[in-house]
Scaffold this motif. Sequence first.
Motif, PDB file in Angstrom:
ATOM      1  N   LEU A 107     -28.528  -5.184  -0.222  1.00  0.00           N
ATOM      2  CA  LEU A 107     -27.740  -4.980  -1.445  1.00  0.00           C
ATOM      3  C   LEU A 107     -28.583  -5.245  -2.687  1.00  0.00           C
ATOM      4  O   LEU A 107     -28.493  -4.519  -3.684  1.00  0.00           O
ATOM      5  CB  LEU A 107     -26.508  -5.892  -1.431  1.00  0.00           C
ATOM      6  CG  LEU A 107     -25.429  -5.554  -0.396  1.00  0.00           C
ATOM      7  CD1 LEU A 107     -24.373  -6.652  -0.356  1.00  0.00           C
ATOM      8  CD2 LEU A 107     -24.785  -4.207  -0.714  1.00  0.00           C
ATOM      9  N   LEU A 119     -26.941   2.172   2.962  1.00  0.00           N
ATOM     10  CA  LEU A 119     -26.436   2.077   1.593  1.00  0.00           C
ATOM     11  C   LEU A 119     -26.790   3.316   0.775  1.00  0.00           C
ATOM     12  O   LEU A 119     -26.004   3.746  -0.081  1.00  0.00           O
ATOM     13  CB  LEU A 119     -27.005   0.825   0.914  1.00  0.00           C
ATOM     14  CG  LEU A 119     -26.427  -0.516   1.355  1.00  0.00           C
ATOM     15  CD1 LEU A 119     -27.234  -1.665   0.752  1.00  0.00           C
ATOM     16  CD2 LEU A 119     -24.963  -0.632   0.932  1.00  0.00           C
ATOM     17  N   LYS A 153     -18.283   4.757  -5.921  1.00  0.00           N
ATOM     18  CA  LYS A 153     -18.393   3.649  -6.858  1.00  0.00           C
ATOM     19  C   LYS A 153     -17.774   4.003  -8.197  1.00  0.00           C
ATOM     20  O   LYS A 153     -17.098   3.178  -8.826  1.00  0.00           O
ATOM     21  CB  LYS A 153     -19.862   3.260  -7.025  1.00  0.00           C
ATOM     22  CG  LYS A 153     -20.057   2.008  -7.858  1.00  0.00           C
ATOM     23  CD  LYS A 153     -21.515   1.565  -7.862  1.00  0.00           C
ATOM     24  CE  LYS A 153     -21.669   0.251  -8.628  1.00  0.00           C
ATOM     25  NZ  LYS A 153     -23.077  -0.209  -8.644  1.00  0.00           N
ATOM     26  N   ARG A 181     -17.044  -5.549  -8.758  1.00  0.00           N
ATOM     27  CA  ARG A 181     -18.163  -5.367  -7.842  1.00  0.00           C
ATOM     28  C   ARG A 181     -17.845  -5.933  -6.473  1.00  0.00           C
ATOM     29  O   ARG A 181     -18.140  -5.320  -5.443  1.00  0.00           O
ATOM     30  CB  ARG A 181     -19.412  -6.035  -8.416  1.00  0.00           C
ATOM     31  CG  ARG A 181     -20.642  -5.894  -7.524  1.00  0.00           C
ATOM     32  CD  ARG A 181     -21.850  -6.561  -8.159  1.00  0.00           C
ATOM     33  NE  ARG A 181     -22.173  -5.953  -9.440  1.00  0.00           N
ATOM     34  CZ  ARG A 181     -23.168  -6.380 -10.227  1.00  0.00           C
ATOM     35  NH1 ARG A 181     -23.902  -7.424  -9.860  1.00  0.00           N
ATOM     36  NH2 ARG A 181     -23.405  -5.776 -11.371  1.00  0.00           N
ATOM     37  N   TRP A 182     -17.245  -7.132  -6.425  1.00  0.00           N
ATOM     38  CA  TRP A 182     -16.925  -7.746  -5.143  1.00  0.00           C
ATOM     39  C   TRP A 182     -15.867  -6.945  -4.392  1.00  0.00           C
ATOM     40  O   TRP A 182     -15.960  -6.741  -3.185  1.00  0.00           O
ATOM     41  CB  TRP A 182     -16.466  -9.178  -5.352  1.00  0.00           C
ATOM     42  CG  TRP A 182     -15.850  -9.805  -4.145  1.00  0.00           C
ATOM     43  CD1 TRP A 182     -14.562 -10.208  -3.988  1.00  0.00           C
ATOM     44  CD2 TRP A 182     -16.495 -10.071  -2.890  1.00  0.00           C
ATOM     45  NE1 TRP A 182     -14.349 -10.711  -2.737  1.00  0.00           N
ATOM     46  CE2 TRP A 182     -15.521 -10.642  -2.040  1.00  0.00           C
ATOM     47  CE3 TRP A 182     -17.782  -9.879  -2.407  1.00  0.00           C
ATOM     48  CZ2 TRP A 182     -15.806 -11.023  -0.737  1.00  0.00           C
ATOM     49  CZ3 TRP A 182     -18.068 -10.253  -1.099  1.00  0.00           C
ATOM     50  CH2 TRP A 182     -17.088 -10.823  -0.293  1.00  0.00           C
ATOM     51  N   THR A 199     -17.473  -3.830  -2.985  1.00  0.00           N
ATOM     52  CA  THR A 199     -18.313  -4.152  -1.823  1.00  0.00           C
ATOM     53  C   THR A 199     -17.468  -4.450  -0.599  1.00  0.00           C
ATOM     54  O   THR A 199     -17.782  -3.983   0.508  1.00  0.00           O
ATOM     55  CB  THR A 199     -19.213  -5.349  -2.148  1.00  0.00           C
ATOM     56  OG1 THR A 199     -20.018  -5.039  -3.289  1.00  0.00           O
ATOM     57  CG2 THR A 199     -20.119  -5.683  -0.973  1.00  0.00           C
ATOM     58  N   VAL A 209     -17.886  -0.676   0.618  1.00  0.00           N
ATOM     59  CA  VAL A 209     -19.231  -0.714   1.180  1.00  0.00           C
ATOM     60  C   VAL A 209     -19.229  -1.287   2.591  1.00  0.00           C
ATOM     61  O   VAL A 209     -19.785  -0.676   3.521  1.00  0.00           O
ATOM     62  CB  VAL A 209     -20.174  -1.516   0.258  1.00  0.00           C
ATOM     63  CG1 VAL A 209     -21.551  -1.665   0.912  1.00  0.00           C
ATOM     64  CG2 VAL A 209     -20.305  -0.826  -1.083  1.00  0.00           C
TER      65      VAL A 209
END
Length: 291
Positions: free
Chosen positions: A95, A178, A186, A196-197, A200, A204
Motif C-alpha cells: 500500500l 493493487l 477510488k 481512505r480507511w 481500503t 481494496v
Amino acid sequence: MTRQRERRRTALYGWMLLSPALVLLTTFAFAPTIATLWQSLFSAGTRRRPAAFVGLDNYADLIADPVFWRVLGNNLVYAGVTVPASIVIALGMALWANANIPARAFVRVAYFTPTMLPMIAAANLWLFFYTPGIGPFAHLGFGSVNWLGQPDTALWAVIVVAIWKEAGFFMIFYLAALQTIPPDLKEAALIEGAGRWTYTRRVVLPLLMPTTLFVLVNALINSVRLVDQLFILTKGGPDNASKLILYWIWELAFSYFDAPRAAAMTVLVLLMLGLVAIVQFGLIDRRAHYR
C-alpha cells in the motif's frame, strides 16, 4: 459413429493437453509421495539386517518421541507468527509503495532487496547482527544478549529473519494486484464520501482476497520448508529450541541414517498440509472475489 469419433477425438485431444502436466506431477509429486509412504512402513536396514516390514511402528515411535512434539510445537509457533506477520507487513509495504510518494521506485527496491539475497547470505548477515557484543543489537541498548544461544530467544531470532526475508517477496504480489484495481473505484468512493480507511477496508481488501489466498498458501508452505538458514544460525539448538520440521527430517535421514522415520515424518507433514489446504480453500476461497 460420427458422434463417437468426435467424442474420442475430443477426449484424446484433452489427454494430450494434460499429458505434460501429468508426466511432471507423476514424476516429481505422485511417485515420490507413494515411494515415501511405502518406505515409511519398513525399518531401517543395514548390511547384516535387511529392512523389514513394520507397518505403523515408525509412526508410533515418532508420536512417542518427545522431540517430535517439541519440533511440532516450534513449527506451530513459527507458522503462527511468520505467516500473519509476513502477510500484514507485505500488505502495508505494498500500500505504501503503491501510493503517490516521492522516490517510489527506491522504496520498492528497498522493500524487495531482502528477497533478492540468497538465504545463506541473509543468514550470515543476521548471524553478525545477533553476535553478542559485536553486532548492531549490542549497540542499541540490548547489551550482550546471546540471541541464538538461549532457548527462550533462539526461535524468535529465526522468526525475525524469516519475516524480514519473506515480507518483501509477498509485497510484489500485493503490489501487482493493487495496480490492477481500476482508479474509477477510488474516484467513486471519494464521491460517495468514503474515507481512505473505508475505501481500503470495503473495496481494496475484498478485491485482494484472491491474492491473499495465494500468498497465504505460499506462506504456509514456506513455514514447513525452512532448513537452510537453520544450518547457519542455530542448527536447531539449543536443546531443540529452534528445530523445525524439515530440519528434523533432514537430521533423521542424513545425520541418524533413519530414512524410514524421516519418510514417516514426511508423510505426516503432507497430511497436515493437505488438511490445512482443505480448510483454506473451503473457508477462505468462498470469500474471494474473482474478476
